[in-house]
Design an enzyme around this catalytic site. Structure first.
Site, PDB file in Angstrom:
ATOM      1  N   SER A 156       0.657   1.753  -3.397  1.00 41.16           N
ATOM      2  CA  SER A 156      -0.107   2.338  -2.056  1.00 41.16           C
ATOM      3  C   SER A 156      -1.319   1.329  -2.146  1.00 41.16           C
ATOM      4  O   SER A 156      -1.286  -0.346  -1.993  1.00 41.16           O
ATOM      5  CB  SER A 156      -0.403   3.438  -2.308  1.00 41.16           C
ATOM      6  OG  SER A 156      -0.850   3.735  -0.886  1.00 41.16           O
ATOM      7  N   ASP A 248       7.833   7.463   5.005  1.00 44.13           N
ATOM      8  CA  ASP A 248       6.450   6.372   4.639  1.00 44.13           C
ATOM      9  C   ASP A 248       6.282   5.620   5.689  1.00 44.13           C
ATOM     10  O   ASP A 248       7.067   4.619   5.711  1.00 44.13           O
ATOM     11  CB  ASP A 248       6.361   6.590   3.465  1.00 44.13           C
ATOM     12  CG  ASP A 248       5.307   5.898   3.074  1.00 44.13           C
ATOM     13  OD1 ASP A 248       3.818   4.866   3.789  1.00 44.13           O
ATOM     14  OD2 ASP A 248       5.316   5.007   1.708  1.00 44.13           O
ATOM     15  N   HIS A 278       5.733   8.946   0.967  1.00 45.52           N
ATOM     16  CA  HIS A 278       5.065   8.222  -0.161  1.00 45.52           C
ATOM     17  C   HIS A 278       4.020   9.034  -1.045  1.00 45.52           C
ATOM     18  O   HIS A 278       3.540  10.370  -0.793  1.00 45.52           O
ATOM     19  CB  HIS A 278       3.541   8.294   1.152  1.00 45.52           C
ATOM     20  CG  HIS A 278       2.754   7.219   0.203  1.00 45.52           C
ATOM     21  ND1 HIS A 278       2.859   5.527   0.424  1.00 45.52           N
ATOM     22  CD2 HIS A 278       1.037   6.887   0.252  1.00 45.52           C
ATOM     23  CE1 HIS A 278       1.480   4.955  -0.271  1.00 45.52           C
ATOM     24  NE2 HIS A 278       0.493   5.578  -0.021  1.00 45.52           N
TER      25      HIS A 278
END
Length: 311
Positions: A156, A248, A278
């Site tokens: 991320s 995501d 995610h």
């Protein structure tokens, strides 16, 4: 006119195990967590991370020590000439050495590499480019301390940092593994539209994190430290594996980044794992799909540690 957002039926895409994982996380970290204060967000995120912590594999030792003035945690399972530098996710706002402790320990055990997790400064106390500067300072110190291969990894926001540092130190890095990274892709296309309202991360959340990361300033244009996809030069980047989750909004960044590297003559591969969301690194103990996702990440890191490119 407002942006057109597709409606995706997640009841068809997510299996029972993944839905159970989402429900378990929501017991600690609510879907509307961005409406909380930063202090509250960190508290509930820490609670969630503690609940999902899977422990460290036997034989993995750790040391907390700074590199380049940045707090870090070193993991070792034995002597190694490979060092994997890991940057944790959390939107540049939450997380730390604790949040991805078990992930880093498992990567150490699975690869045999020395893993060093970097506790870069978080926003709003540390706004761009200071978070990048922390990531780069730690990288410089680690790469000067240990001989042998240097690998980069992150999930991320941490995937953003891993890629950004790689763009500025590409000749010193042997390989990169990016896990559902946010790289600054086109917000009017692909997964940004089809998964704008995905579970676990949506585009509204992303706007919040971007605003906090910049301190409310206008995001810089053409700055690879902020958005690696905005770089104008993708030549000479090391072999790169990108693993994303289908459900995501950031998934398309993986495809775009792969294409940019391969167009410049480099080696890159992108895997979009079906039926996952995610943050699914934490789903590895609850979901077969989550476990396979982590296998993909660990296998990529292992291959790069050996100098292999099996893709």
């Amino acid at each position: 006119m407002g942006r057109c957002v597709s409606v995706t039926d997640y009841s068809l895409l997510l299996d029972d195990e993944v839905r159970a994982y989402i429900a378990r996380g929501a017991e600690f970290y609510p879907p509307d967590a961005v409406n909380l204060t930063i202090i509250q967000q960190r508290a509930v995120y820490d609670d969630m991370c503690a609940a999902f912590h899977a422990g460290r594999p036997e034989g993995v030792q750790t040391w907390d020590e700074p590199y380049g003035g940045v707090p870090c945690r070193r993991y070792e399972v034995g002597p190694s000439d490979v060092t994997l530098i890991y940057y944790h996710g959390g939107g540049f706002v939450v997380g730390g050495l604790h949040s991805h402790d078990d992930v880093c320990a498992e990567l150490c055990a699975r690869t045999g590499a020395r893993v060093i997790s970097v506790d870069y400064g978080l926003a709003p106390e540390t706004v761009f480019p200071a978070c990048y500067n922390d990531a780069k300072s730690a990288f410089d110190a680690i790469s000067q301390t240990y001989t042998g291969k240097i690998l980069m990894a992150g999930d991320s926001a941490g995937g953003n940092l891993a890629a950004a540092v790689t763009h500025h130190a590409r000749d010193r890095i042997a390989g990169v593994v990016l896990i559902y990274p946010g790289l600054g892709g086109d917000p009017t296309r692909g997964s940004y539209i089809t998964h704008a309202n995905a579970p676990e991360l949506n585009t509204r959340d992303m706007e919040f994190y971007k605003t906090v990361r910049t301190g409310g300033a206008v995001p810089p244009v053409g700055d690879a430290r902020f958005a690696p996809l905005h770089d104008t030069n993708f030549w000479g980047l090391p072999p790169t594996v990108i693993v994303t989750a289908q459900c995501d909004p950031l998934s398309s960044d993986g495809e775009t980044y792969r294409d940019a590297i391969t167009a410049a003559g480099g080696q890159a591969v992108w895997f979009e794992e079906a039926g996952l969301v995610h943050g699914c690194l934490r789903a590895r103990t609850m979901s077969k799909r989550g476990a396979a996702f982590f296998d993909r990440v660990a296998d990529a890191a292992s291959a790069l540690s050996r100098g292999d490119w099996p893709y």
